[in-house]
Scaffold this active site. Structure first.
Site, short mmCIF file in Angstrom:
data_model
loop_
_atom_site.label_atom_id
_atom_site.label_comp_id
_atom_site.label_asym_id
_atom_site.label_seq_id
_atom_site.Cartn_x
_atom_site.Cartn_y
_atom_site.Cartn_z
N CYS A 176 -0.23 1.84 7.24
CA CYS A 176 -0.81 2.03 6.08
C CYS A 176 -2.36 2.37 6.06
O CYS A 176 -2.69 3.18 5.27
CB CYS A 176 -1.10 0.34 5.39
SG CYS A 176 0.90 -0.12 4.86
N GLU A 187 0.93 -1.17 -0.09
CA GLU A 187 -0.08 0.03 0.20
C GLU A 187 0.91 1.30 -0.04
O GLU A 187 0.37 2.27 -0.62
CB GLU A 187 -0.84 0.17 1.19
CG GLU A 187 -1.76 -1.11 1.27
CD GLU A 187 -1.35 -2.40 2.29
OE1 GLU A 187 -2.08 -3.10 2.98
OE2 GLU A 187 0.00 -2.53 2.32
#
Length: 147
Positions: A110, A81
């Site tokens: 994230c 991510e």
């Protein structure tokens, strides 16, 4: 002829393919940022550009016996991510309003990046077990869907 996949399955399948580039010895993760059914950026987990990968030098977390989901700072790699968001930024692509397709549920680090990047939905193929990540994504009204 195989049936045409619906959009969420299509982008998750691409995330699965992106994950095959991962250099992590523990978990291969892929991410795809999409807006209006167009791919903005992709990312997989691995060491930053120019650094040696865990495939070459081994896993620091494994060597130190760090359990999955803990002590993320003890890792050479970036998460998928993170790499997708960074790739978009590097190439001047806004991800505001995008959907993130990911092979796994984001960790809390994230999740915070996803929120501040303006990503409005996360579509995952698998869980991860980070209760705080789930909580803050919900609080920030970022939809999380498991396909």
């Amino acid at each position: 002829m195989a049936a045409r996949p619906e959009w969420d399955r299509y982008f998750l399948d691409i995330a699965e393919l992106v994950a095959t580039r991962s250099t992590c010895l523990r978990r291969r993760v892929g991410a795809v940022l999409v807006r209006e059914r167009r791919i903005l950026a992709t990312g997989y987990n691995g060491a930053p550009t120019g650094l040696r990968h865990c495939l070459e030098i081994g896993c620091l977390r494994e060597q130190q016996g760090v359990p999955s989901g803990e002590r993320h700072e003890l890792c050479r790699g970036l998460h998928a991510e993170q790499n997708a968001i960074i790739q978009a930024a590097l190439h001047g692509v806004s991800v505001k309003g995008a959907h993130l397709y990911c092979t796994n549920h984001p960790c809390v680090i994230c999740a915070k990046m996803i929120i501040n990047a303006g990503i409005r939905a996360v579509i995952i193929a698998d869980g991860y077990g980070d209760a705080l990540a789930e909580e803050i994504l919900k609080e920030a009204r970022v939809a999380v869907l498991k396909v």
